[in-house]
Scaffold this active site. Sequence first.
Site, PDB file in Angstrom:
ATOM      1  N   GLY A 131      34.561  46.481  45.464  1.00 36.42           N
ATOM      2  CA  GLY A 131      34.164  47.889  45.292  1.00 36.42           C
ATOM      3  C   GLY A 131      33.605  48.110  43.890  1.00 36.42           C
ATOM      4  N   ARG A 190      30.911  42.776  49.798  1.00 34.79           N
ATOM      5  CA  ARG A 190      32.132  42.080  50.237  1.00 34.79           C
ATOM      6  C   ARG A 190      31.657  41.003  51.206  1.00 34.79           C
ATOM      7  NH1 ARG A 190      36.210  45.660  48.317  1.00 34.79           N
ATOM      8  NH2 ARG A 190      35.713  47.852  48.639  1.00 34.79           N
ATOM      9  N   ASP A 245      41.135  41.935  42.684  1.00 35.12           N
ATOM     10  CA  ASP A 245      41.903  40.696  42.917  1.00 35.12           C
ATOM     11  C   ASP A 245      41.233  39.776  43.937  1.00 35.12           C
ATOM     12  OD1 ASP A 245      42.477  42.480  44.930  1.00 35.12           O
ATOM     13  OD2 ASP A 245      44.604  41.984  45.046  1.00 35.12           O
ATOM     14  N   THR A 249      37.741  47.587  38.837  1.00 33.72           N
ATOM     15  CA  THR A 249      38.096  48.300  40.081  1.00 33.72           C
ATOM     16  C   THR A 249      38.724  49.635  39.711  1.00 33.72           C
ATOM     17  OG1 THR A 249      39.657  48.374  41.943  1.00 33.72           O
ATOM     18  CG2 THR A 249      40.227  46.881  40.166  1.00 33.72           C
ATOM     19  N   ASP A 300      41.046  50.937  41.289  1.00 29.40           N
ATOM     20  CA  ASP A 300      42.421  50.961  41.813  1.00 29.40           C
ATOM     21  C   ASP A 300      43.505  50.693  40.771  1.00 29.40           C
ATOM     22  OD1 ASP A 300      41.250  51.370  44.299  1.00 29.40           O
ATOM     23  OD2 ASP A 300      41.277  49.238  44.800  1.00 29.40           O
ATOM     24  N   ASP A 334      44.844  47.936  40.204  1.00 27.82           N
ATOM     25  CA  ASP A 334      45.853  47.153  40.942  1.00 27.82           C
ATOM     26  C   ASP A 334      45.919  45.697  40.481  1.00 27.82           C
ATOM     27  OD1 ASP A 334      43.385  46.447  41.919  1.00 27.82           O
ATOM     28  OD2 ASP A 334      43.934  46.578  44.025  1.00 27.82           O
ATOM     29  N   MET A 358      42.082  57.447  46.647  1.00 24.14           N
ATOM     30  CA  MET A 358      41.934  55.990  46.856  1.00 24.14           C
ATOM     31  C   MET A 358      42.949  55.193  46.042  1.00 24.14           C
ATOM     32  SD  MET A 358      37.911  55.041  47.069  1.00 24.14           S
ATOM     33  CE  MET A 358      36.998  55.170  48.607  1.00 24.14           C
ATOM     34  N   ARG A 389      43.769  51.687  47.457  1.00 24.82           N
ATOM     35  CA  ARG A 389      44.219  50.574  48.324  1.00 24.82           C
ATOM     36  C   ARG A 389      45.732  50.612  48.449  1.00 24.82           C
ATOM     37  NH1 ARG A 389      40.986  44.921  47.623  1.00 24.82           N
ATOM     38  NH2 ARG A 389      39.177  45.559  48.810  1.00 24.82           N
ATOM     39  N   LYS A 406      55.367  80.979  45.361  1.00 25.15           N
ATOM     40  CA  LYS A 406      54.244  80.266  44.714  1.00 25.15           C
ATOM     41  C   LYS A 406      52.971  80.446  45.520  1.00 25.15           C
ATOM     42  CE  LYS A 406      53.835  76.737  42.279  1.00 25.15           C
ATOM     43  NZ  LYS A 406      53.652  75.381  41.797  1.00 25.15           N
ATOM     44  N   ARG A 438      34.410  56.955  43.439  1.00 29.16           N
ATOM     45  CA  ARG A 438      33.899  55.715  42.838  1.00 29.16           C
ATOM     46  C   ARG A 438      32.626  55.940  42.027  1.00 29.16           C
ATOM     47  NH1 ARG A 438      34.855  51.442  47.193  1.00 29.16           N
ATOM     48  NH2 ARG A 438      32.627  51.071  47.192  1.00 29.16           N
TER      49      ARG A 438
HETATM   50  P1  ADP Z   1      38.091  43.346  45.090  1.00 33.98           P
HETATM   51  O1  ADP Z   1      37.497  42.238  44.310  1.00 33.98           O
HETATM   52  O2  ADP Z   1      37.734  44.696  44.556  1.00 33.98           O
HETATM   53  O3  ADP Z   1      39.571  43.149  45.341  1.00 33.98           O
HETATM   54  P2  ADP Z   1      37.623  42.414  47.792  1.00 33.98           P
HETATM   55  O4  ADP Z   1      39.046  42.207  48.138  1.00 33.98           O
HETATM   56  O5  ADP Z   1      36.706  42.959  48.846  1.00 33.98           O
HETATM   57  O6  ADP Z   1      37.407  43.365  46.526  1.00 33.98           O
HETATM   58  O7  ADP Z   1      37.070  41.003  47.307  1.00 33.98           O
HETATM   59  C1  ADP Z   1      35.721  40.869  46.907  1.00 33.98           C
HETATM   60  C2  ADP Z   1      35.171  39.604  47.488  1.00 33.98           C
HETATM   61  O8  ADP Z   1      35.859  38.479  46.925  1.00 33.98           O
HETATM   62  C3  ADP Z   1      35.344  39.430  48.985  1.00 33.98           C
HETATM   63  O9  ADP Z   1      34.393  40.141  49.725  1.00 33.98           O
HETATM   64  C4  ADP Z   1      35.159  37.938  49.126  1.00 33.98           C
HETATM   65  O10 ADP Z   1      33.794  37.612  49.063  1.00 33.98           O
HETATM   66  C5  ADP Z   1      35.851  37.420  47.858  1.00 33.98           C
HETATM   67  N1  ADP Z   1      37.231  37.007  48.172  1.00 33.98           N
HETATM   68  C6  ADP Z   1      38.279  37.795  48.520  1.00 33.98           C
HETATM   69  N2  ADP Z   1      39.385  37.073  48.782  1.00 33.98           N
HETATM   70  C7  ADP Z   1      39.033  35.785  48.605  1.00 33.98           C
HETATM   71  C8  ADP Z   1      39.731  34.534  48.736  1.00 33.98           C
HETATM   72  N3  ADP Z   1      41.020  34.468  49.096  1.00 33.98           N
HETATM   73  N4  ADP Z   1      39.041  33.394  48.442  1.00 33.98           N
HETATM   74  C9  ADP Z   1      37.755  33.445  48.053  1.00 33.98           C
HETATM   75  N5  ADP Z   1      37.038  34.587  47.943  1.00 33.98           N
HETATM   76  C10 ADP Z   1      37.647  35.735  48.207  1.00 33.98           C
HETATM   77  O1  F6P Z   2      38.837  48.770  45.756  1.00 33.95           O
HETATM   78  C1  F6P Z   2      38.165  49.976  45.553  1.00 33.95           C
HETATM   79  C2  F6P Z   2      38.216  50.830  46.774  1.00 33.95           C
HETATM   80  O2  F6P Z   2      37.486  52.019  46.533  1.00 33.95           O
HETATM   81  C3  F6P Z   2      39.617  51.162  47.309  1.00 33.95           C
HETATM   82  O3  F6P Z   2      40.218  52.194  46.571  1.00 33.95           O
HETATM   83  C4  F6P Z   2      39.314  51.519  48.749  1.00 33.95           C
HETATM   84  O4  F6P Z   2      40.441  51.274  49.561  1.00 33.95           O
HETATM   85  C5  F6P Z   2      38.194  50.576  49.091  1.00 33.95           C
HETATM   86  O5  F6P Z   2      37.607  50.168  47.870  1.00 33.95           O
HETATM   87  C6  F6P Z   2      37.121  51.165  49.981  1.00 33.95           C
HETATM   88  O6  F6P Z   2      36.243  50.158  50.324  1.00 33.95           O
HETATM   89  P1  F6P Z   2      34.805  50.392  50.924  1.00 33.95           P
HETATM   90  O7  F6P Z   2      33.913  50.901  49.843  1.00 33.95           O
HETATM   91  O8  F6P Z   2      34.387  49.042  51.401  1.00 33.95           O
HETATM   92  O9  F6P Z   2      34.947  51.396  52.013  1.00 33.95           O
END
Ligand code: ADP
Ligand code: F6P
Length: 318
Positions: A11, A72, A103, A125, A127, A129, A169, A171, A213, A252
Amino acid sequence: MTKIAVMTSGGDAPGMNAAIRAVVRSGLHYGFEVYGVFFGYKGLVEGNIRKLNRYDVSRIIKRGGTVLGSARLPEFKEEKVQQQAVNHLKELEIEGLIVIGGDGTYRGALSLHEMGIPTIGLPGTIDNDIASTDYTIGFYSALQTVVESIDRLRDTSMSHKRCSVVEVMGRSCGDLSLYAGIAGGSEFIITPETGFGKKITLEGIKESYDSGKRHAIVVVTEKMIDIEAFSKEIEDYTGYETRATILGHVQRGGDPVAFDRVLATEMGEFAVELIKEGKSGKAVGLDGKKLVAYEIEEALKQKIEIPNKRYGIVGRLK
Ligand code: ADP
Ligand code: F6P
């Protein structure tokens, strides 16, 4: 090493552009050629990679989103897909990669590091997180947007003597909800960390109503409950007319606040320095006022601490 690349993934988050700018400008300063990978791991796999100059990143420090684009790509978990990315980097003789994301992005970065590509991760991000940093790039900007939205909702809620349920938002992380709830003066904050105590929340809202209130604001982290259905329950139980608002992707967008611009700039420069020193597989974080670099593997294992236990009692702001 002469060539490095930068990309954004997952994101988008306000401040990603400031980080891209810092990587490009400090990379050039240290004598690297700097490449941009467009649309995250998807672009890396497709070879959507282009050389950048200092003017490509002019005036982007204040812009939201990411000029490199993001994506993604679930298939990036597969080794054969990762190998395609490695091949493109090797063809271009790019020997260092800085990835900005959450992550999931870190997990992809870890794989590339294990496949021999020197890789550094920056936390980008909304989040907040990622446990290995106090704050992620984008969190404070999104927070500002959420707080402004809550302020607006209060104006209309109190005009109509209503309760407003706001979905935020994050997650599975409640930081954005928690901080926004506090800054917005909301009556109830329900997050994955607090859990959802339906009865105590309904009783608390009824108490507010009965005490005269004129409004109640309930902040809820996304994916926890159906806020439309819960709003109906609030109406039935408390007497408050209630409206549900899902803030969604508005959170965002928008220009990064100054904190995110500074954080992103410092982290971007730090990442280039790590690459220059021959480091790889590191996740950059903020620890107090200091930038730190953890092993990505270790960063992914760290657990987020609940920021303030005082607010952690079954969804009721004490
Ligand atoms: P964020 O980086 O914000 O957590 P995502 O979870 O969508 O967002 O991860 C971003 C991208 O990182 C994913 O679309 C994928 O391409 C890659 N990714 C996620 N998990 C893995 C994994 N376990 N191994 C390798 N690449 C990954
Ligand atoms: O990780 C950022 C975030 O905006 C989260 O807060 C939310 O759950 C998710 O991405 C939404 O993802 P998308 O833009 O793919 O709908």
